[in-house]
Design an enzyme around this catalytic site. Structure first.
Site, mmCIF file in Angstrom:
data_model
loop_
_atom_site.group_PDB
_atom_site.id
_atom_site.type_symbol
_atom_site.label_atom_id
_atom_site.label_comp_id
_atom_site.label_asym_id
_atom_site.label_seq_id
_atom_site.Cartn_x
_atom_site.Cartn_y
_atom_site.Cartn_z
ATOM 1 N N ASN A 10 0.871 -1.179 0.000
ATOM 2 C CA ASN A 10 0.000 0.000 0.000
ATOM 3 C C ASN A 10 0.906 1.227 0.000
ATOM 4 O OD1 ASN A 10 -1.798 2.046 0.461
ATOM 5 N ND2 ASN A 10 -2.461 1.334 2.483
ATOM 6 N N TRP A 11 0.992 1.879 -1.148
ATOM 7 C CA TRP A 11 1.928 2.997 -1.270
ATOM 8 C C TRP A 11 1.408 4.259 -0.568
ATOM 9 C CZ3 TRP A 11 3.628 2.803 -7.176
ATOM 10 C CH2 TRP A 11 4.254 1.569 -7.406
ATOM 11 N N LYS A 12 0.142 4.260 -0.192
ATOM 12 C CA LYS A 12 -0.476 5.431 0.460
ATOM 13 C C LYS A 12 -0.225 6.688 -0.405
ATOM 14 C CE LYS A 12 -0.122 3.001 4.813
ATOM 15 N NZ LYS A 12 -0.014 3.052 6.264
ATOM 16 N N HIS A 96 -9.541 1.200 4.932
ATOM 17 C CA HIS A 96 -8.244 1.329 5.615
ATOM 18 C C HIS A 96 -8.414 2.232 6.846
ATOM 19 C CE1 HIS A 96 -4.085 2.353 6.463
ATOM 20 N NE2 HIS A 96 -3.769 1.256 5.801
ATOM 21 N N GLU A 98 -6.692 4.536 7.986
ATOM 22 C CA GLU A 98 -6.450 5.966 7.759
ATOM 23 C C GLU A 98 -7.672 6.632 7.142
ATOM 24 O OE1 GLU A 98 -2.785 5.319 5.658
ATOM 25 O OE2 GLU A 98 -1.870 4.706 7.547
ATOM 26 N N GLU A 168 -5.311 -5.079 10.438
ATOM 27 C CA GLU A 168 -4.289 -4.066 10.676
ATOM 28 C C GLU A 168 -4.594 -3.344 11.985
ATOM 29 O OE1 GLU A 168 -2.308 -2.854 6.659
ATOM 30 O OE2 GLU A 168 -3.954 -1.488 7.079
ATOM 31 N N GLY A 174 2.703 2.012 10.917
ATOM 32 C CA GLY A 174 3.674 3.103 10.801
ATOM 33 C C GLY A 174 4.377 3.436 12.106
ATOM 34 N N SER A 214 3.566 -2.403 10.363
ATOM 35 C CA SER A 214 5.017 -2.463 10.590
ATOM 36 C C SER A 214 5.653 -3.778 10.165
ATOM 37 C CB SER A 214 5.342 -2.145 12.057
ATOM 38 O OG SER A 214 4.937 -0.821 12.365
ATOM 39 N N GLY A 235 2.936 -1.114 4.274
ATOM 40 C CA GLY A 235 3.009 0.308 3.953
ATOM 41 C C GLY A 235 4.450 0.710 3.673
ATOM 42 N N GLY A 236 5.101 1.274 4.679
ATOM 43 C CA GLY A 236 6.445 1.837 4.528
ATOM 44 C C GLY A 236 7.439 0.936 3.801
HETATM 45 P P1 13P Z 1 3.122 0.189 7.694
HETATM 46 O O1 13P Z 1 3.618 -1.082 7.057
HETATM 47 O O2 13P Z 1 3.868 1.401 7.258
HETATM 48 O O3 13P Z 1 3.013 0.055 9.176
HETATM 49 O O4 13P Z 1 1.615 0.407 7.154
HETATM 50 C C1 13P Z 1 0.729 -0.644 7.188
HETATM 51 C C2 13P Z 1 -0.478 -0.270 6.424
HETATM 52 O O5 13P Z 1 -1.221 0.604 6.810
HETATM 53 C C3 13P Z 1 -0.734 -0.977 5.168
HETATM 54 O O6 13P Z 1 -2.004 -0.699 4.678
#
Ligand code: 13P
Length: 254
Positions: A10-12, A96, A98, A168, A174, A214, A235-236
């Site tokens: 997920n590149w956000k 998600h 967020e 999640e 994050g 994470s 994510g990251g």
């Molecule tokens: P991180 O891997 O950066 O913690 O993010 C997870 C995420 O929200 C994937 O959708």
């Protein structure tokens, strides 16, 4: 039926077109034909069509990060399922944390987004998970059960490949603070048993449940080796070729 692991990035709100190209081609060249693992990337809307074109003849599938509940019309800023599908996506991330947290998405709205995904033959990656406060007050199972029940209400399909769930925990996203293997195992088993009640036991035993929060190249092998974990939503660590590739490789070894 074997559940084929799914590794999704997920590149956000990251990656220009130029950066997107380096990232997907980097993944593609590092792993030509992954064995028994599905790989998905979720670029921002601006890069979806471009990335879809780049990966057309590869194994990499593309997801959108969100979907409108509307099909078309005067909804400034929204992107419909037909646009997402037309741009080359097979998957869409729905609910998600967020989106829930910063854009006030409710379980009912997420249920409508699930319906929109179905209408446009997109496979939803439905995200569920509790906040730290909810976990600390012992409400994590109730919260996840409610999120699943409302989001999946009205779901007609019995095809386990038509849905992916991602657990999640909000406090692990994050933050560098991964849930423990015990917490992950316990919640994934709970999600599967909830799905057995909400949908049916055969479906529940075959649908893929991913972990997100994470995940990185150091902890992925242990997380992916858990019995009820069928992949990861990252994510990251999905923004760096070497990290993402080594997570994909850790899924193929399991
Ligand atoms: P991180 O891997 O950066 O913690 O993010 C997870 C995420 O929200 C994937 O959708």
């Amino acid at each position: 039926m074997n559940r084929i692991p799914l590794i999704a990035g997920n590149w956000k709100m990251n990656m220009t077109l130029y950066e997107s190209k380096g990232l997907v081609l980097g993944i593609h060249y590092a792993i030509k034909y992954p064995h028994d693992v599905e790989v998905v990337v979720a670029p921002p809307f601006t890069a979806i069509s471009f990335v879809s074109g780049l990966v057309r003849s590869s194994y990499i599938e593309v997801a959108a990060q969100d979907i409108s509940t509307h099909d078309a019309g005067a909804f400034t800023g929204e992107i419909s399922g037909s646009m997402i599908r037309g741009a080359g996506c097979r998957y869409v991330i729905v609910g998600h944390s967020e989106r829930r947290q910063y854009f006030f998405e409710t379980d009912d709205l997420i249920n409508q987004k699930m319906a929109a995904a179905r209408t446009h033959k997109l496979i939803p990656i439905l995200c569920v998970g509790e906040t730290l406060i909810e976990r600390e007050r012992g409400a994590c199972f109730n919260v996840v059960e409610r999120q699943l029940a409302v989001a999946l209400s009205g779901l007609q399909t019995r095809d386990p490949l038509s849905l992916v769930i991602a657990y999640e925990p909000v406090w692990a996203i994050g933050t560098g603070r991964t849930a423990t293997l015990e917490q992950i195992n316990e919640m994934h088993a709970f999600i599967r048993s909830t799905l057995a009640g909400v949908i049916d036991p055969v479906f529940a035993s075959q649908v893929r449940v991913l972990y997100g929060g994470s995940v990185n190249s150091k902890n992925s092998a242990a997380i992916l080796s858990l019995g009820d974990v069928d992949g990861a939503l990252i994510g990251g660590a999905s923004l760096r070729v070497a990290e993402f590739v080594s997570i994909i490789k850790s899924a193929t070894n399991n």
